[in-house]
Design a protein around this motif. Structure first.
Motif, PDB file in Angstrom:
ATOM      1  N   TRP A 148      17.389  -3.848  15.913  1.00 36.58           N
ATOM      2  CA  TRP A 148      18.304  -4.963  16.193  1.00 36.58           C
ATOM      3  C   TRP A 148      19.700  -4.420  16.530  1.00 36.58           C
ATOM      4  CZ3 TRP A 148      17.964 -10.162  16.748  1.00 36.58           C
ATOM      5  CH2 TRP A 148      19.169 -10.873  16.724  1.00 36.58           C
ATOM      6  N   PRO A 149      20.403  -5.016  17.509  1.00 39.42           N
ATOM      7  CA  PRO A 149      20.038  -6.201  18.291  1.00 39.42           C
ATOM      8  C   PRO A 149      19.279  -5.876  19.572  1.00 39.42           C
ATOM      9  CG  PRO A 149      22.299  -5.617  18.754  1.00 39.42           C
ATOM     10  CD  PRO A 149      21.826  -4.648  17.714  1.00 39.42           C
ATOM     11  N   GLY A 150      18.907  -4.619  19.740  1.00 41.82           N
ATOM     12  CA  GLY A 150      18.130  -4.231  20.914  1.00 41.82           C
ATOM     13  C   GLY A 150      18.984  -4.110  22.155  1.00 41.82           C
ATOM     14  N   GLY A 151      18.302  -3.967  23.269  1.00 42.37           N
ATOM     15  CA  GLY A 151      18.984  -3.865  24.559  1.00 42.37           C
ATOM     16  C   GLY A 151      19.165  -2.424  24.997  1.00 42.37           C
ATOM     17  N   PRO A 152      19.024  -2.180  26.294  1.00 43.07           N
ATOM     18  CA  PRO A 152      19.181  -0.824  26.821  1.00 43.07           C
ATOM     19  C   PRO A 152      20.646  -0.433  26.930  1.00 43.07           C
ATOM     20  CG  PRO A 152      18.810  -2.341  28.622  1.00 43.07           C
ATOM     21  CD  PRO A 152      18.688  -3.148  27.356  1.00 43.07           C
ATOM     22  N   LEU A 153      20.896   0.851  27.035  1.00 40.47           N
ATOM     23  CA  LEU A 153      22.248   1.351  27.268  1.00 40.47           C
ATOM     24  C   LEU A 153      22.552   1.241  28.759  1.00 40.47           C
ATOM     25  CD1 LEU A 153      24.757   2.757  26.075  1.00 40.47           C
ATOM     26  CD2 LEU A 153      23.648   4.937  26.605  1.00 40.47           C
ATOM     27  N   ARG A 154      23.519   0.420  29.111  1.00 39.69           N
ATOM     28  CA  ARG A 154      23.876   0.213  30.509  1.00 39.69           C
ATOM     29  C   ARG A 154      24.885   1.263  30.983  1.00 39.69           C
ATOM     30  NH1 ARG A 154      19.946  -3.286  32.267  1.00 39.69           N
ATOM     31  NH2 ARG A 154      19.821  -5.123  30.906  1.00 39.69           N
ATOM     32  N   GLU A 155      24.821   1.563  32.265  1.00 37.10           N
ATOM     33  CA  GLU A 155      25.750   2.532  32.839  1.00 37.10           C
ATOM     34  C   GLU A 155      27.127   1.931  33.098  1.00 37.10           C
ATOM     35  OE1 GLU A 155      24.800   5.841  33.584  1.00 37.10           O
ATOM     36  OE2 GLU A 155      23.047   5.235  32.396  1.00 37.10           O
ATOM     37  N   ARG A 156      27.200   0.640  33.153  1.00 29.50           N
ATOM     38  CA  ARG A 156      28.460  -0.013  33.493  1.00 29.50           C
ATOM     39  C   ARG A 156      29.206  -0.458  32.230  1.00 29.50           C
ATOM     40  NH1 ARG A 156      27.584  -5.506  32.906  1.00 29.50           N
ATOM     41  NH2 ARG A 156      25.397  -6.134  32.768  1.00 29.50           N
ATOM     42  N   VAL A 157      30.492  -0.787  32.405  1.00 26.27           N
ATOM     43  CA  VAL A 157      31.280  -1.363  31.317  1.00 26.27           C
ATOM     44  C   VAL A 157      30.813  -2.797  31.115  1.00 26.27           C
ATOM     45  CG1 VAL A 157      33.598  -1.994  30.563  1.00 26.27           C
ATOM     46  CG2 VAL A 157      33.240   0.116  31.860  1.00 26.27           C
ATOM     47  N   LEU A 158      30.473  -3.149  29.883  1.00 24.94           N
ATOM     48  CA  LEU A 158      29.861  -4.441  29.621  1.00 24.94           C
ATOM     49  C   LEU A 158      30.875  -5.573  29.478  1.00 24.94           C
ATOM     50  CD1 LEU A 158      27.076  -3.394  27.078  1.00 24.94           C
ATOM     51  CD2 LEU A 158      26.961  -3.564  29.571  1.00 24.94           C
ATOM     52  N   ALA A 159      32.090  -5.251  29.055  1.00 23.87           N
ATOM     53  CA  ALA A 159      33.106  -6.292  28.875  1.00 23.87           C
ATOM     54  C   ALA A 159      34.474  -5.642  28.777  1.00 23.87           C
ATOM     55  CB  ALA A 159      32.827  -7.126  27.622  1.00 23.87           C
ATOM     56  N   GLU A 160      35.499  -6.459  28.955  1.00 20.93           N
ATOM     57  CA  GLU A 160      36.887  -6.022  28.773  1.00 20.93           C
ATOM     58  C   GLU A 160      37.515  -6.909  27.707  1.00 20.93           C
ATOM     59  OE1 GLU A 160      40.813  -6.323  31.476  1.00 20.93           O
ATOM     60  OE2 GLU A 160      39.305  -4.902  32.225  1.00 20.93           O
ATOM     61  N   LEU A 161      38.265  -6.295  26.804  1.00 22.00           N
ATOM     62  CA  LEU A 161      38.832  -7.035  25.684  1.00 22.00           C
ATOM     63  C   LEU A 161      40.327  -6.743  25.550  1.00 22.00           C
ATOM     64  CD1 LEU A 161      38.226  -8.834  23.176  1.00 22.00           C
ATOM     65  CD2 LEU A 161      37.941  -6.693  21.886  1.00 22.00           C
ATOM     66  N   PRO A 162      41.171  -7.765  25.658  1.00 20.88           N
ATOM     67  CA  PRO A 162      42.605  -7.557  25.396  1.00 20.88           C
ATOM     68  C   PRO A 162      42.823  -7.252  23.919  1.00 20.88           C
ATOM     69  CG  PRO A 162      42.203  -9.634  26.552  1.00 20.88           C
ATOM     70  CD  PRO A 162      40.886  -9.155  26.049  1.00 20.88           C
ATOM     71  N   VAL A 163      43.636  -6.260  23.601  1.00 17.63           N
ATOM     72  CA  VAL A 163      43.908  -5.898  22.220  1.00 17.63           C
ATOM     73  C   VAL A 163      45.408  -5.725  22.016  1.00 17.63           C
ATOM     74  CG1 VAL A 163      41.673  -4.773  21.859  1.00 17.63           C
ATOM     75  CG2 VAL A 163      43.622  -3.429  22.698  1.00 17.63           C
ATOM     76  N   LEU A 180      38.047  -7.160  14.817  1.00 17.89           N
ATOM     77  CA  LEU A 180      37.964  -8.360  15.645  1.00 17.89           C
ATOM     78  C   LEU A 180      38.510  -9.605  14.955  1.00 17.89           C
ATOM     79  CD1 LEU A 180      34.390  -7.908  17.165  1.00 17.89           C
ATOM     80  CD2 LEU A 180      36.575  -7.268  18.188  1.00 17.89           C
ATOM     81  N   GLY A 181      38.796  -9.532  13.668  1.00 16.04           N
ATOM     82  CA  GLY A 181      39.334 -10.686  12.965  1.00 16.04           C
ATOM     83  C   GLY A 181      38.308 -11.366  12.070  1.00 16.04           C
ATOM     84  N   ARG A 182      38.706 -12.480  11.464  1.00 11.27           N
ATOM     85  CA  ARG A 182      37.872 -13.157  10.476  1.00 11.27           C
ATOM     86  C   ARG A 182      36.888 -14.161  11.084  1.00 11.27           C
ATOM     87  NH1 ARG A 182      39.523 -12.373   5.295  1.00 11.27           N
ATOM     88  NH2 ARG A 182      41.516 -11.319   4.986  1.00 11.27           N
ATOM     89  N   GLU A 183      37.170 -14.643  12.273  1.00 11.47           N
ATOM     90  CA  GLU A 183      36.297 -15.640  12.893  1.00 11.47           C
ATOM     91  C   GLU A 183      35.082 -14.979  13.536  1.00 11.47           C
ATOM     92  OE1 GLU A 183      36.779 -18.907  12.569  1.00 11.47           O
ATOM     93  OE2 GLU A 183      38.523 -18.388  11.339  1.00 11.47           O
ATOM     94  N   LEU A 184      33.977 -15.719  13.570  1.00  7.49           N
ATOM     95  CA  LEU A 184      32.762 -15.191  14.204  1.00  7.49           C
ATOM     96  C   LEU A 184      33.058 -14.814  15.649  1.00  7.49           C
ATOM     97  CD1 LEU A 184      29.645 -14.864  13.601  1.00  7.49           C
ATOM     98  CD2 LEU A 184      29.363 -17.012  14.858  1.00  7.49           C
ATOM     99  N   PRO A 185      32.799 -13.554  16.041  1.00  4.89           N
ATOM    100  CA  PRO A 185      33.095 -13.129  17.416  1.00  4.89           C
ATOM    101  C   PRO A 185      32.179 -13.803  18.434  1.00  4.89           C
ATOM    102  CG  PRO A 185      32.757 -11.245  15.953  1.00  4.89           C
ATOM    103  CD  PRO A 185      32.269 -12.461  15.233  1.00  4.89           C
ATOM    104  N   HIS A 186      32.545 -13.652  19.698  1.00  4.65           N
ATOM    105  CA  HIS A 186      31.687 -14.123  20.784  1.00  4.65           C
ATOM    106  C   HIS A 186      30.320 -13.455  20.648  1.00  4.65           C
ATOM    107  CE1 HIS A 186      30.068 -14.693  24.826  1.00  4.65           C
ATOM    108  NE2 HIS A 186      30.977 -15.646  24.985  1.00  4.65           N
ATOM    109  N   VAL A 187      29.283 -14.173  21.012  1.00  6.25           N
ATOM    110  CA  VAL A 187      27.927 -13.683  20.829  1.00  6.25           C
ATOM    111  C   VAL A 187      27.683 -12.366  21.560  1.00  6.25           C
ATOM    112  CG1 VAL A 187      26.955 -14.962  22.782  1.00  6.25           C
ATOM    113  CG2 VAL A 187      25.501 -14.411  20.812  1.00  6.25           C
ATOM    114  N   ARG A 188      28.404 -12.108  22.628  1.00  6.78           N
ATOM    115  CA  ARG A 188      28.184 -10.845  23.351  1.00  6.78           C
ATOM    116  C   ARG A 188      28.500  -9.639  22.468  1.00  6.78           C
ATOM    117  NH1 ARG A 188      32.650 -10.550  28.091  1.00  6.78           N
ATOM    118  NH2 ARG A 188      31.850 -12.649  28.432  1.00  6.78           N
TER     119      ARG A 188
END
Length: 258
Positions: A148-163, A180-188
């Motif tokens: 879990w949670p599974g999924g292959p390793l992708r060659e591309r950047v999967l997301a961008e996150l402002p910090v 990431l904080g106390r709230e449940l993060p985005h499912v991604r």
């Protein structure tokens, strides 16, 4: 293809409520009902409060929990001999449960206490996985097992996150997780494949990191670094090189029959 997941609860002992929220959100996003958990520990007298005796069964609900001590590590129960399953044939019962749940759009997650995914080689989940796939092969069922949670390793950047700047500096200074904080993060972020690339951005600064799925620890959600330490200006090539090796050594790629 029948999909079954393996998982280890290390670090989640005080956060089972958040754990269920995360698993349920991921499976819902994938088009499935909340998963059924199969406990493959030979005994349940443990230190982790949320998994002591029937605590997790009570939290998840009896409809979503099964205990299969026959698929536990017999060496734990006796303190003698090599790692081995108590009753390997119980893998057929696990397979039958997974097939029955598939008709309800539910998938099965079998688990023990060992850290996941980093302890896969030294954990008896690999024996359960082999027995399950062997059982599936023997009756002609196409099946796959992945941590879990599974999924292959992708060659591309999967997301961008402002910090924030302090988050970026903390990682460059040796921190081993992105907060990431106390709230449940985005499912991604809850379904993040181990080692996937995330681009962090603060104003005109950009930093690639290789991370694992978000988990709840010490009162907040964090994404553990999969490849660390973070090096400023890290390249995708370096991060992917190490992530591929770690996934291979940790036996994190999908195993299937049929």
């Amino acid at each position: 293809m029948l999909t079954v997941f393996a998982w280890g609860y290390e670090g989640w002992g005080n956060s089972t409520r958040e754990l269920l929220r995360a698993f349920d959100a991921v499976e819902q996003a994938r088009g499935f009902q909340p998963p059924v958990f199969v406990d493959v520990r030979v005994r349940r007298q443990v230190r982790a409060v949320g998994f002591l005796d029937d605590a997790f069964e009570q939290r998840a609900g009896r409809a979503r929990y099964r205990w299969f001590p026959g698929l536990g590590n017999a060496a734990v129960g006796t303190g003698e001999g090599p790692m081995r399953l108590v009753t390997p044939a119980d893998a057929y019962e696990l397979l039958g449960l997974a097939l029955a749940q598939r008709r309800q759009r539910r998938r099965v997650v079998f688990f023990c206490s060992c850290g996941s995914p980093f302890s896969a080689r030294t954990c008896h989940r690999q024996l359960v996985r082999r027995a399950l796939l062997s059982s599936a092969r023997s009756i002609g069922v196409k099946a796959s097992v992945q941590e879990w949670p599974g999924g292959p390793l992708r060659e591309r950047v999967l997301a961008e996150l402002p910090v924030r700047e302090e988050s970026l500096e903390s990682l460059l200074g040796g921190a081993q997780a992105l907060r990431l904080g106390r709230e449940l993060p985005h499912v991604r972020f809850l379904a993040w494949p181990a080692g996937g690339l995330l681009r962090l951005r603060y104003r005109d600064r950009s930093q690639l990191v290789s991370v694992a799925a978000a988990r709840f620890h010490a009162g907040e959600w964090k994404m553990p670094l999969y490849v660390h330490p973070v090096e400023e200006g890290d390249s995708a090539e370096r991060l992917l090189h190490h992530a591929r090796r770690f996934r291979r050594e940790g036996m994190l790629e999908e195993f299937r029959v049929g």
